[in-house]
Design an enzyme around this catalytic site. Structure first.
Site, short mmCIF file in Angstrom:
data_model
loop_
_atom_site.label_atom_id
_atom_site.label_comp_id
_atom_site.label_asym_id
_atom_site.label_seq_id
_atom_site.Cartn_x
_atom_site.Cartn_y
_atom_site.Cartn_z
N TRP A 191 -2.49 -2.91 -1.88
CA TRP A 191 -1.80 -4.23 -1.71
C TRP A 191 -2.95 -5.07 -0.83
O TRP A 191 -2.80 -4.83 0.51
CB TRP A 191 -0.48 -4.60 -1.35
CG TRP A 191 0.03 -5.87 -1.66
CD1 TRP A 191 0.32 -6.49 -2.82
CD2 TRP A 191 0.30 -7.00 -0.76
NE1 TRP A 191 1.04 -7.77 -2.59
CE2 TRP A 191 0.76 -8.19 -1.28
CE3 TRP A 191 0.25 -6.93 0.73
CZ2 TRP A 191 1.09 -9.16 -0.49
CZ3 TRP A 191 0.43 -8.04 1.47
CH2 TRP A 191 1.07 -9.15 0.94
N LYS A 225 6.58 -4.32 -3.35
CA LYS A 225 7.56 -4.02 -3.00
C LYS A 225 8.22 -4.12 -1.75
O LYS A 225 9.55 -4.72 -1.52
CB LYS A 225 8.14 -2.89 -3.68
CG LYS A 225 9.75 -2.34 -3.46
CD LYS A 225 10.46 -2.95 -4.67
CE LYS A 225 11.86 -2.65 -4.58
NZ LYS A 225 12.70 -3.68 -5.06
N CYS A 241 0.73 -1.15 -0.01
CA CYS A 241 -0.04 -0.03 -0.17
C CYS A 241 0.82 1.33 0.07
O CYS A 241 1.79 1.39 0.75
CB CYS A 241 -1.11 0.03 1.04
SG CYS A 241 -2.03 -1.34 1.22
N HIS A 255 19.89 -36.44 -4.72
CA HIS A 255 19.12 -36.82 -3.78
C HIS A 255 17.73 -36.48 -3.65
O HIS A 255 17.07 -36.54 -2.75
CB HIS A 255 19.65 -36.12 -2.34
CG HIS A 255 21.01 -36.32 -2.24
ND1 HIS A 255 21.63 -37.58 -1.62
CD2 HIS A 255 22.40 -35.69 -2.34
CE1 HIS A 255 23.04 -37.76 -1.57
NE2 HIS A 255 23.36 -36.28 -2.04
N ASN A 296 -2.04 2.06 5.54
CA ASN A 296 -1.01 0.93 5.02
C ASN A 296 -0.77 0.29 6.25
O ASN A 296 -0.35 0.99 7.15
CB ASN A 296 0.18 1.64 4.35
CG ASN A 296 1.15 0.58 4.26
OD1 ASN A 296 1.17 -0.43 4.10
ND2 ASN A 296 2.36 1.14 4.33
N GLY A 297 -0.99 -1.12 6.46
CA GLY A 297 -0.94 -1.85 7.76
C GLY A 297 -2.05 -2.76 7.84
O GLY A 297 -3.06 -2.85 7.06
N GLU A 354 18.72 -17.11 -5.93
CA GLU A 354 18.37 -15.86 -6.31
C GLU A 354 17.73 -16.00 -7.71
O GLU A 354 16.71 -15.42 -8.00
CB GLU A 354 19.35 -15.06 -6.01
CG GLU A 354 19.22 -13.38 -6.68
CD GLU A 354 17.96 -12.85 -5.77
OE1 GLU A 354 17.32 -13.23 -4.94
OE2 GLU A 354 17.44 -11.84 -6.37
N LYS A 375 14.02 -14.75 -8.92
CA LYS A 375 13.79 -13.73 -10.05
C LYS A 375 12.81 -14.23 -11.02
O LYS A 375 11.87 -13.85 -11.32
CB LYS A 375 15.03 -13.39 -10.69
CG LYS A 375 15.85 -12.33 -9.91
CD LYS A 375 15.36 -11.10 -9.56
CE LYS A 375 14.60 -11.03 -8.25
NZ LYS A 375 15.23 -10.77 -7.06
N GLU A 381 9.19 -15.01 -9.56
CA GLU A 381 8.59 -13.83 -9.27
C GLU A 381 7.73 -13.08 -10.47
O GLU A 381 6.74 -12.52 -10.45
CB GLU A 381 9.33 -12.71 -8.67
CG GLU A 381 9.72 -13.10 -7.38
CD GLU A 381 10.58 -11.75 -6.84
OE1 GLU A 381 10.10 -11.26 -6.03
OE2 GLU A 381 11.93 -11.44 -7.39
N ARG A 436 4.41 -0.19 -4.66
CA ARG A 436 4.03 -0.68 -3.25
C ARG A 436 2.80 -1.81 -3.22
O ARG A 436 2.40 -2.35 -2.11
CB ARG A 436 3.91 0.33 -2.17
CG ARG A 436 4.98 1.24 -2.24
CD ARG A 436 4.72 2.28 -1.28
NE ARG A 436 4.57 1.90 0.02
CZ ARG A 436 5.59 1.65 0.95
NH1 ARG A 436 7.02 1.67 0.59
NH2 ARG A 436 5.24 1.16 2.13
#
Ligand code: F6R
Length: 616
Positions: free
Chosen positions: A74, A611, A2, A512, A100-101, A489, A493, A496, A27
């Site tokens: 968000w 983000k 948000c 394994h 936001n929260g 990583e 990427k 996502e 955001r």
């Protein structure tokens, strides 16, 4: 998680709010809305979807006024619908609030308000808070002025359990916008004849570079020509106006089609900025004054804990290898979300680092607070200047990567690794590393930006290569030692932004279990530079080929054997082992980017992501 934008000034608020929301869209982009106030009339526009949908809506029917609030969401409480978009109104319809929260006790507050006859239009916790503030304000009975609105706001917040960054206005108190924070970032922008309340400075640098980073429990009121900050208890508090050190150019895409690509290409400069003034060829070491620790104190450190989330956690995993091999200090990496609830044994000489690009990730912040509560010296490695983690830590290192807007972290990762390499060098040099080894490390670091530039020159070829793999069902990433975190990583990427299934593994784990997934539909990306485990990686590659798996190798230029075995190869320049992961990650970022673009994905706004994750 948000984005919040509050404005009061002399200009029409709507274009300013929409531009601010565009800059905050990273955001959250589930829904968006604005509310403005003109001549005692509130105008509200909101809808599910990205800012583009809201923009169309306000173009058709522009809301007027020289003050207002805007929000990009968000979703946490409540689905992605028009009704759940912010701003939310109170029962009277005169108070508009953005948030936001997460309000944890919203159900209890909602039940209380229902018993007073309130009706709710949305499923959100935010609407409950709007009603509560309005209910207290209406019940005060006194004059409808700023002081009473502020008091009602503070009284309501005292009843709230949870986190918030908030902005609101009330039709009856037209010349003021209020804001408050607890656990979610909020910044006051100080302008001339105009003031702002925002979640992130990047949204206001076009208007002002003078800002106050608000602290938890600060309550702020902005008017055209003044602002006040008080505590939740109503007391005056001291604050400092800081200057933002970047401009609009830094937060614009420029000629790049996406922020992500721009930020991938900014890496050589970001690496230089992370090292600037921190390498001493005279003392053959790194200097990190922000740690606020003497050499003696640093020498006494007998264990290091690195805590972070997501990409920053992968940087921490590399930090673990670097610190252990260069400084021989036992180092452990822990997910911040686990650290905060785990009772990790730590002694008085354990040093804790919280690593975060945004400096606002709630799990990382909570881990930092838990570590400090237990009395451990806790330092930050962050990018966002003035954010909460650096402000609450005992010291630390800024990455200086500049604003990172693309939701998928790229330059912040390589900058974090550079900073962790500097830290490892510094710690190594006050232990067993010789001056000659120190100089070797320094020259390797200094060569890094130019080597990174050479890897970036491969972008067009990587784009072509990505075109060959759009049909893959998923990808496996393999790496060993320094390059195992890079396998993690690279996989993160790719998943996502392309939504392809991807997993990272230590190469030798293939046999394994993971080998069951190998086949023509699931290509493997093998990170196998010319290092101490090159031959071992070749073994793994042979095993994949024996199962008809396709392999893309990331290898050091000039290595014929791997070039002959792999289906495709992306070369990185020859470099020392500890530098190779920083170079190897770049082709993986580019591969993920180009593949996602070819698949038609919105790389800067991947689905379901935000983000900065400021809720638990
Ligand atoms: C991945 C990504 C996230 C963040 C994570 C931590 O591309 O961006 O995994 O790395 O949410 O964020 P910061 O570093 O801001 O604490």
């Amino acid at each position: 998680m948000c984005g919040i934008f509050g404005y009061i000034g002399r200009s029409e608020a709507t274009p300013i709010l929409i531009d601010g929301l565009r800059r905050l869209e990273y955001r959250g982009y589930d829904s968006a809305g604005v509310a403005t106030l003109a001549n005692g009339v509130m105008e509200l526009r909101k809808c599910a979807g990205q800012i583009a949908s809201l923009t169309q809506m306000v173009q058709k029917d522009p809301p007027h006024g020289t003050s207002g609030i805007g929000h990009t969401r968000w979703a946490t409480h409540g689905r992605v619908t028009d009704e759940n978009a912010h701003p939310h109104l109170d029962q009277s319809g005169k108070l508009a609030l953005i948030h936001n929260g997460v309000i944890e006790n919203f159900q209890q507050l909602r039940d209380q308000l229902l018993s007073h006859g309130h009706t709710f239009r949305s499923e959100t916790d935010t609407e409950v808070l709007a009603h509560l503030i309005g209910y207290i304000f209406d019940g005060m009975g006194g004059p409808r002025n700023k002081q009473n609105l502020l008091d009602a706001f503070r009284l309501a917040l005292k009843q709230v359990i949870g986190t918030y960054g908030l902005a609101l206005f009330h039709v009856d108190v037209p010349d003021v916008v209020l804001g408050a924070r607890r656990g979610s970032p909020l910044i006051l922008g100080v302008g001339k004849g105009q003031n702002f309340i925002v979640s992130d400075v990047s949204a206001i640098v076009a208007h002002t570079r003078d800002v106050v980073y608000l602290d938890d429990y600060d309550v702020v009121s902005i008017e055209r020509n003044q602002f006040d900050i008080v505590s939740l208890a109503g007391a005056d508090i001291s604050f400092q106006v800081s200057k933002v050190d970047f401009t609009t150019e830094d937060v614009d895409k420029g000629a790049y089609p996406h922020y992500m690509l721009k930020e991938i290409f900014e890496q050589p400069n970001a690496m230089r900025d992370a090292m600037r003034g921190r390498l001493s060829t005279e003392e053959c070491t790194a200097k990190l004054g922000g740690l606020n620790m003497s050499s003696r104190e640093l020498r006494d450190v007998d264990r290091i804990v690195l805590t972070a989330c997501g990409t920053a956690l992968h940087a921490a995993r590399l930090g673990e290898c670097l610190i252990e091999s260069l400084a021989q200090i036992p180092t452990e990496v822990e997910f911040a979300s686990e650290f905060r609830y785990r009772n990790m044994p730590m002694n008085k000489d354990t040093l804790v680092f919280a690593i975060s690009q945004s400096g606002e990730t709630i799990d990382t912040l909570a881990a930092l607070r838990e570590s400090k509560r237990k009395g451990h010296r806790t330092l930050g490695i962050c990018n966002s200047v003035g954010s909460t983690i650096p402000r609450e830590s005992d010291g630390g290192v800024y990455m200086h990567a500049g604003p990172e807007i693309g939701v998928a972290a790229t330059k912040s990762f390589t900058s974090q690794v550079v900073v962790l390499t500097l830290l490892a060098l510094l710690l190594g040099r006050i232990r067993h590393l010789s001056s000659a080894q120190g100089i070797e490390a320094i020259s390797a670091l200094e060569s890094l930006p130019d080597l990174a530039r050479q890897v970036l020159d491969e972008s067009a070829r990587i784009e072509e290569l990505a075109g060959k793999y759009t049909d893959a069902a998923g990808f496996l990433f393999f790496g060993r030692q320094y390059n195992y975190p890079i396998a993690l990583e690279g996989a993160l990427k790719l998943k996502e932004i392309s939504y392809k299934f991807a997993e990272g593994h230590p190469s030798a784990e293939l046999k394994h279990g993971v080998i069951a997934l190998v086949g023509p539909d699931v290509p493997s990306i093998m990170i196998a530079p010319d290092d101490a485990v090159y031959e071992k990686n070749i073994n793994t590659l042979e095993q994949i080929k024996a199962r008809k798996g396709r392999v893309i190798a990331i290898a050091t230029e000039g290595r014929k054997q791997i070039a002959g075995l792999a289906d495709d190869i992306i070369c990185i320049p020859k470099c020392p082992d500890f530098i190779s992961p920083i170079l190897a990650v770049i082709p993986l970022q580019l591969f993920a980017y180009h593949l996602a673009v070819k698949l038609g994905c919105d790389v800067d706004k991947p689905r379901n992501l935000a983000k900065s994750v400021t809720v638990e």
